[in-house]
Scaffold this motif. Structure first.
Motif: not given
Length: 412
Positions: A21-23, A74-79, A49-58
């Motif tokens: 359930d995480d993107r 974004c909170i729901q789809s992030s660990q 961390l090359p495969n670290l997927k980071i979400c930020y608003h911009e």
């Protein structure tokens, strides 16, 4: 902390696998005023961390959606959620969480939140129970990567420092609660909702029954049954008093004039009408003034009773480090303040005699705690001069407040 100073010595690691359930591994929430530092941190994390997927608003917010909807998704789809704390963040970005805390609560319950103290600021109450990372810590980046590499159920073992809410929030106003009948008549007591615990109080008071009982005590103020509460009746009484006053005055003048014409200067007979003059000049206007000022008098009486009821409510709430103050008929202040040390001071003052200590403590709460909470909320105490340090870092503690009021009463 300069983001370029983040240690370059970290070896490249692989981020943990995403669940179905995480993107994203982490959503970063921050103020635009801290964006330069955050961009540097993001670059360093992605390099390490090359495969670290980071979400930020911009980059990842969807155009056309509201900020709230984007943040929830974004909170729901992030660990994990990374919150970069600073004065700018508390003033701007956090207000979105605070205004919609009920929306975010379910997201936060199941997601790990990692506060980062970038610049000194007051930690939002809903984060004060969490551990945080200090950006100035020499091992900050190593600790952060360790947390990001950990599963959420392992977060309790991370190398973090715990914030003490009693230190940060003592004396802080948590909530200003308006009455549900704010536009009521002046002679009507205020009514406050007991439907549920307000979101701002939930981190401290999650017992809905306790909250309901405390507010129920404050709501238990009886309205006046006087006929003067009706405007029509009040107008009728005022007109009647004015007519009686004028009529009495005219009758007195006519009677005195008649006596003087018939009997000459008969002082003892004229003096018989002095009481009538006194009624017209003093008694009737006094009654008229009391009728006209009845609303103001009733407002003060209701406020006084509500203050006492608020004191009774504080007997229940103080165990949760909450005090409620009644600054006006239609408003309540909820203040976070720990009275544990003040309670111990009462033990010492009354010789640890349990019954006497309990009686005096409850009496102090009932009589003084509402006004004390209002002083804390307004950041103003009605006492001049410096006072020795008490049990509150900023301001006067409760036992000092009670002692000062008692001293002034004894002096008078």
């Amino acid at each position: 902390m300069d983001a370029t100073a983040i240690s370059e010595s970290s070896t490249i690691q692989l981020a943990p696998d995403l669940h179905k359930d995480d993107r994203y591994h982490v959503f970063i929430s921050y103020s635009s005023g801290d964006s330069i530092w955050v961009y540097g941190l993001i670059r360093k994390l992605e390099d390490t961390l090359p495969n670290l997927k980071i979400c930020y608003h911009e980059r990842d917010f969807v155009p056309g959606k509201t900020i709230i909807d984007n943040m929830v998704e974004c909170i729901q789809s992030s660990q994990k959620t990374l919150v970069v704390l600073s004065p700018d963040f508390v003033r701007s970005r956090w207000c979105l969480f605070e205004a919609n805390i009920s929306v975010f609560r379910d997201c936060m319950v199941h997601k790990a939140i990692i506060p980062i103290m970038l610049k000194p600021c007051t930690v939002p109450l809903h984060l004060s129970h969490l551990t945080y990372l200090e950006a100035e810590d020499k091992q900050f980046f190593e600790k952060l990567t360790q947390v990001l590499m950990s599963e959420n159920n392992q977060m309790s073992h991370s190398m973090l420092v715990h914030y003490q809410p009693s230190v940060l929030y003592d004396g802080k106003t948590i909530l200003t609660l308006p009455a549900v009948n704010e536009g009521s008549e002046k002679w009507e007591p205020a009514i406050y909702s007991t439907a549920s615990v307000p979101d701002q109080l939930r981190p401290l008071l999650d017992d809905s029954e306790l909250y309901k009982n405390a507010i129920g005590i404050i709501n238990d103020v009886r309205p006046s049954r006087s006929f003067l509460r009706f405007v029509t009746f009040k107008v009728f009484v005022c007109i009647a008093l004015v007519l009686l006053m004028v009529l009495n005055f005219i009758v007195s003048l006519v009677s005195v004039a008649t006596l003087r014409v018939l009997d000459g200067m008969m002082g003892h007979k004229v003096a018989a009408f002095v009481p009538n003059f006194m009624v017209s000049i003093f008694l009737m206007p006094t009654l008229l003034f009391k009728v006209l000022s009845w609303n103001r008098k009733m407002t003060k009486a209701i406020k006084k009773e509500m203050v006492l009821k608020t004191g009774h409510a504080n007997v229940l709430l103080m165990e949760s480090s909450l005090l409620v103050g009644c600054p006006s008929k239609n408003q309540l202040f909820f203040v976070y303040v720990s009275l544990r040390e003040c309670r111990q001071a009462f033990d010492v003052a009354f010789g640890h005699r349990s019954e006497l200590v309990t009686t005096m403590w409850e009496k102090a709460l009932i009589n003084y705690s509402s006004d004390y909470a209002c002083c804390l909320a307004r950041k103003h105490f009605p006492f001049n001069g410096a006072h020795p340090p008490g049990h509150l870092d900023q301001g006067m503690c409760f036992c000092q407040y009670v002692a000062e009021l008692q001293r002034r009463t004894d002096t008078i």
